[in-house]
Design a protein around this motif. Structure first.
Motif, mmCIF file in Angstrom:
data_model
loop_
_atom_site.group_PDB
_atom_site.id
_atom_site.type_symbol
_atom_site.label_atom_id
_atom_site.label_comp_id
_atom_site.label_asym_id
_atom_site.label_seq_id
_atom_site.Cartn_x
_atom_site.Cartn_y
_atom_site.Cartn_z
ATOM 1 N N SER A 1 -4.581 9.127 -6.303
ATOM 2 C CA SER A 1 -3.712 9.368 -5.155
ATOM 3 C C SER A 1 -4.520 9.475 -3.864
ATOM 4 O O SER A 1 -4.102 9.006 -2.809
ATOM 5 C CB SER A 1 -2.893 10.634 -5.379
ATOM 6 N N SER A 2 -5.689 10.107 -3.949
ATOM 7 C CA SER A 2 -6.559 10.217 -2.780
ATOM 8 C C SER A 2 -7.026 8.845 -2.319
ATOM 9 O O SER A 2 -7.074 8.557 -1.115
ATOM 10 C CB SER A 2 -7.757 11.104 -3.113
ATOM 11 N N LYS A 3 -7.359 7.974 -3.261
ATOM 12 C CA LYS A 3 -7.756 6.603 -2.918
ATOM 13 C C LYS A 3 -6.614 5.858 -2.240
ATOM 14 O O LYS A 3 -6.801 5.185 -1.216
ATOM 15 C CB LYS A 3 -8.198 5.871 -4.182
ATOM 16 N N ASP B 1 -6.296 4.265 1.585
ATOM 17 C CA ASP B 1 -5.869 2.882 1.849
ATOM 18 C C ASP B 1 -4.679 2.861 2.804
ATOM 19 O O ASP B 1 -4.585 2.008 3.688
ATOM 20 C CB ASP B 1 -5.494 2.189 0.541
ATOM 21 N N LEU B 2 -3.770 3.811 2.609
ATOM 22 C CA LEU B 2 -2.596 3.903 3.479
ATOM 23 C C LEU B 2 -3.016 4.229 4.912
ATOM 24 O O LEU B 2 -2.502 3.643 5.877
ATOM 25 C CB LEU B 2 -1.655 4.982 2.947
ATOM 26 N N ALA B 3 -3.956 5.141 5.059
ATOM 27 C CA ALA B 3 -4.401 5.555 6.391
ATOM 28 C C ALA B 3 -5.042 4.408 7.157
ATOM 29 O O ALA B 3 -4.961 4.347 8.393
ATOM 30 C CB ALA B 3 -5.393 6.718 6.267
ATOM 31 N N SER B 4 -5.659 3.464 6.433
ATOM 32 C CA SER B 4 -6.296 2.330 7.111
ATOM 33 C C SER B 4 -5.281 1.410 7.778
ATOM 34 O O SER B 4 -5.629 0.650 8.688
ATOM 35 C CB SER B 4 -7.144 1.537 6.114
ATOM 36 N N PHE B 5 -4.021 1.448 7.344
ATOM 37 C CA PHE B 5 -2.959 0.657 7.967
ATOM 38 C C PHE B 5 -2.166 1.474 8.986
ATOM 39 O O PHE B 5 -1.612 0.925 9.927
ATOM 40 C CB PHE B 5 -1.994 0.123 6.899
ATOM 41 N N ASN B 6 -2.109 2.793 8.757
ATOM 42 C CA ASN B 6 -1.242 3.656 9.572
ATOM 43 C C ASN B 6 -1.961 4.070 10.864
ATOM 44 O O ASN B 6 -2.318 5.224 11.058
ATOM 45 C CB ASN B 6 -0.840 4.891 8.756
ATOM 46 N N TRP B 7 -2.143 3.110 11.762
ATOM 47 C CA TRP B 7 -2.810 3.378 13.030
ATOM 48 C C TRP B 7 -1.900 4.177 13.952
ATOM 49 O O TRP B 7 -0.676 4.015 13.945
ATOM 50 C CB TRP B 7 -3.218 2.077 13.706
ATOM 51 N N GLN B 8 -2.523 5.015 14.767
ATOM 52 C CA GLN B 8 -1.813 5.762 15.789
ATOM 53 C C GLN B 8 -2.168 5.174 17.162
ATOM 54 O O GLN B 8 -3.000 4.282 17.269
ATOM 55 C CB GLN B 8 -2.185 7.252 15.734
ATOM 56 N N SER B 9 -1.553 5.691 18.196
ATOM 57 C CA SER B 9 -1.810 5.180 19.544
ATOM 58 C C SER B 9 -3.256 5.392 19.971
ATOM 59 O O SER B 9 -3.785 4.650 20.801
ATOM 60 C CB SER B 9 -0.862 5.849 20.545
ATOM 61 N N LYS C 1 0.827 -1.205 0.000
ATOM 62 C CA LYS C 1 0.000 0.000 0.000
ATOM 63 C C LYS C 1 0.862 1.256 0.000
ATOM 64 O O LYS C 1 0.534 2.239 -0.670
ATOM 65 C CB LYS C 1 -0.916 0.005 1.227
ATOM 66 N N TYR C 2 1.978 1.227 0.746
ATOM 67 C CA TYR C 2 2.833 2.405 0.824
ATOM 68 C C TYR C 2 3.434 2.736 -0.540
ATOM 69 O O TYR C 2 3.434 3.905 -0.959
ATOM 70 C CB TYR C 2 3.944 2.165 1.845
ATOM 71 N N PHE C 3 3.913 1.724 -1.247
ATOM 72 C CA PHE C 3 4.567 2.014 -2.531
ATOM 73 C C PHE C 3 3.555 2.256 -3.646
ATOM 74 O O PHE C 3 3.867 2.958 -4.616
ATOM 75 C CB PHE C 3 5.549 0.894 -2.875
ATOM 76 N N ASP C 4 2.362 1.706 -3.519
ATOM 77 C CA ASP C 4 1.287 2.119 -4.434
ATOM 78 C C ASP C 4 0.991 3.605 -4.247
ATOM 79 O O ASP C 4 0.731 4.326 -5.218
ATOM 80 C CB ASP C 4 0.018 1.297 -4.163
ATOM 81 N N TRP C 5 1.015 4.041 -2.987
ATOM 82 C CA TRP C 5 0.791 5.460 -2.692
ATOM 83 C C TRP C 5 1.924 6.326 -3.255
ATOM 84 O O TRP C 5 1.675 7.368 -3.869
ATOM 85 C CB TRP C 5 0.661 5.647 -1.187
ATOM 86 N N LEU C 6 3.189 5.882 -3.069
ATOM 87 C CA LEU C 6 4.321 6.631 -3.637
ATOM 88 C C LEU C 6 4.214 6.714 -5.159
ATOM 89 O O LEU C 6 4.527 7.755 -5.756
ATOM 90 C CB LEU C 6 5.645 5.966 -3.254
ATOM 91 N N PHE C 7 3.776 5.607 -5.776
ATOM 92 C CA PHE C 7 3.611 5.609 -7.232
ATOM 93 C C PHE C 7 2.527 6.605 -7.651
ATOM 94 O O PHE C 7 2.689 7.333 -8.639
ATOM 95 C CB PHE C 7 3.257 4.202 -7.721
#
Length: 465
Positions: free
Chosen positions: A235-237, A241-249, A172-178
Motif C-alpha cells: 500500500s505504501s508503494k 506511485d499515486l503521489a507522483s501523479f497527484n501534482w499540486q499547484s 494507479k488510483y485503483f491499484d491504490w484502492l485495491f
C-alpha cells in the motif's frame, strides 16, 4: 510479560504508527482534477494545442499587407546626379493575386530616363495575377488551409496525451484502492486472530483448552500480522506511485499518505451500473482517429498544391499610371499603363511530377494506417466487451465463494465452541474465507481496469462515471 500483553503492545504500536502518518483525504474526482490542472504532461498537452492555433495565425500572416520602399541619391561636383524613390503597398488576395499601390519619384541631371518623373512623382495602382500555376491554389492558400487542419490535428494530439495520462493515473488510483482494500481485509482478519488468541489463552489458563492451542493460535496470529505488514508495504508503494501523479499547484505532492473517500467495492457497484452507455458509445471519437483524419485532409491539400506545381508559371503584372504631372493628386487613365508577362516552364518536370507522386503515396499510406488503426480499435473493443461478460460471471462465482466460505467459518466456530472441531480446521476455514475475499477484490479490480481500458479506447476522456 504474558503473550496477551505482548499482543496488545504490538497492536497498539501498529495503530499509533498508522495514525501518526500524515493522511490527506482524496477522491477519484479530486485526484483527476489535480492531474488535469497541475501535472506537467497535462500542461504540455495544452501547449501542443496552443502551438496549432499559433501556427494557424502565423499562416494567415502570409496575407498581411506589406509596405516597401527604396531611395537612391547621388550628389557630385555640386550637382544632383539623381534622386530616385520607389515605394509601395502590396495587398495579397486569397488567391495568387496581389493588389499594389505605389509611388515612384526620379529627378536629376543624370537620372535614368526610365526612372524619370516630374517633380510631383508618379503614383500608380496595379495588380499581379498568376494565370496558370497558382490560379486554383497556391502555396499561401495551401499553408493556411493546412494550418487550419493542423489546429484539429494538434487538438487531437492534446487529447491523445491527456487520454494516456488519465488512463495511467486512473490505473494507479485503483491499484491504490485495491491495496487499501487488502490492508483492510488483513487488518480485519488480524483482529479475528487476536481475539481468538486472547480467548484461547484465557481458556487455557483455567484448563479448558490445551496449552498447545495457544501456540497454534499465536502462530496463526503472527502469520496474519505478517500478511498485514506485507499489504501495508504494498500500500505504501502504491501510495507513492499515486503521489507522483497527484501534482499540486506548488509542485509534486509529497504527502506521507492519503485517505480515500472512495472504496473499491463502492466504485465497482457505481461503474457496473453506468457501464452500458460506455460500451455502446461510438469509438470514432478516439483522438487517434481524429488525428489520422486531420492528417489525411492535410495530405490531400498537399496533393493539390503539388499537382498545381506541374503547371507552367504565367504571371501578369499590370499597373495603371497617373498622368497628372502637375499635382500630387493621382488621375488614372487606361491610356497610361505599364504591364509585363513572366513565363517559365521546366522542360523535364522531374521535380514537380515526382513530388506529386510522393505526395499521393503519403496520402495513400495514411489512409491505410487509418483503416488499420480503426480495425485495431474495433477488435480491441470487442475483445474487452467479451471480457466484461466473462468477468461478470467470475464475479458472481467469487461472491458465492465468499458467501459459502463465511458460512463455513460460522459453522466451524459453532463446532469448535462445542468441542467438535479443532483450531487447525477453524484457522484453515478462516484462511479460505480471507483468500476468497481477496480473490473477489482482484476480480473487482480487473472489472474496473477493463472498463478503464474501454474508456481509453473510446477516447472521450470521460473517466469519471
Amino acid at each position: 510479560m504474558t503473550k496477551s500483553n505482548l499482543v496488545y503492545i504490538v497492536f497498539i504500536f501498529l495503530s499509533f504508527k498508522i495514525l501518526a502518518q500524515t493522511a490527506n483525504v482524496l477522491s477519484y474526482e479530486i485526484y483527476l482534477k489535480n492531474v488535469l490542472e497541475h501535472n506537467p504532461i497535462s500542461k504540455k498537452a495544452e501547449n501542443i494545442k496552443q502551438y496549432g492555433e499559433l501556427q494557424y495565425k502565423a499562416a494567415k500572416g502570409n496575407f498581411d499587407p506589406s509596405i516597401s520602399g527604396t531611395y537612391d541619391n547621388k550628389y557630385f561636383n555640386n550637382s544632383n546626379y539623381y534622386s530616385v524613390l520607389s515605394s509601395g503597398v502590396k495587398i495579397p488576395l486569397f488567391t495568387a493575386q496581389n493588389l499594389k499601390f505605389g509611388y515612384e519619384y526620379g529627378v536629376g541631371s543624370n537620372v535614368n530616363p526610365e526612372q524619370y518623373t516630374s517633380s510631383y512623382g508618379l503614383p500608380y495602382v496595379g495588380i499581379e495575377v498568376g494565370l496558370l500555376q497558382g490560379l486554383m491554389i497556391d502555396s499561401r492558400r495551401a499553408e493556411v488551409m493546412k494550418s487550419k487542419e493542423y489546429v484539429e490535428y494538434y487538438s487531437a494530439e492534446k487529447n491523445v496525451q491527456l487520454n494516456g495520462l488519465l488512463f495511467e493515473s486512473s490505473m494507479k488510483y485503483f491499484d491504490w484502492l485495491f491495496s487499501m482494500k487488502q490492508v483492510s481485509l488483513n487488518n480485519y482478519f488480524l483482529n479475528l486472530a487476536r481475539q481468538r488468541l486472547i480467548g484461547i489463552e484465557a481458556l487455557a489458563s483455567i484448563g479448558e483448552r490445551a496449552a498447545v492451542d495457544t501456540i497454534e493460535a499465536a502462530i496463526f496470529y503472527q502469520s496474519r500480522l505478517l500478511d498485514l505488514q506485507s499489504s501495508e508495504i504494498e500500500s505504501s508503494k502504491q501510495n507513492n506511485d499515486l503521489a507522483s501523479f497527484n501534482w499540486q499547484s506548488n509542485g509534486a505532492s509529497l504527502a506521507t499518505s492519503y485517505k480515500p473517500l472512495d472504496s473499491l467495492d463502492g466504485y465497482f457497484e457505481k461503474l457496473k451500473s453506468g457501464l452500458v452507455p460506455i460500451l455502446y458509445q461510438d469509438s470514432l471519437s478516439n483522438p487517434i482517429i481524429v488525428k489520422y483524419n486531420s492528417l489525411q485532409s492535410i495530405l490531400e491539400i498537399d496533393n493539390k498544391i503539388k499537382r498545381e506545381m506541374i503547371k507552367p508559371k504565367l504571371n501578369v503584372n499590370y499597373n495603371l499610371l497617373s498622368y497628372n504631372s502637375n499635382s500630387y493628386s493621382p488621375v488614372y487613365s487606361q491610356n497610361n499603363y505599364k504591364w509585363g508577362v513572366d513565363l517559365s516552364f521546366p522542360l523535364l518536370l522531374r521535380k514537380s511530377r515526382n513530388e506529386f507522386k510522393m505526395a499521393k503515396l503519403n496520402s495513400q499510406n495514411n489512409s491505410f494506417e487509418l483503416a488499420n488503426k480503426s480495425n485495431e480499435l474495433d477488435f480491441k473493443l470487442n475483445a474487452l466487451k467479451q471480457n466484461i461478460g466473462l468477468l461478470a460471471e467470475q464475479l458472481q462465482n467469487a461472491e458465492r465463494s465468499v458467501k459459502y466460505s463465511k458460512q463455513l467459518v460460522e459453522a466451524e466456530k459453532l463446532k469448535f465452541t462445542n468441542g467438535e472441531s479443532s483450531l487447525f480446521i477453524l484457522n484453515a476455514r478462516e484462511s479460505k474465507w480471507l483468500e476468497s475475499e481477496l480473490k473477489l477484490s482482484e476480480y473487482k479490480l480487473k472489472f474496473i481496469k477493463t472498463a478503464l481500458n474501454i474508456i481509453y479506447l473510446k477516447g472521450n476522456l470521460n473517466y469519471i462515471i
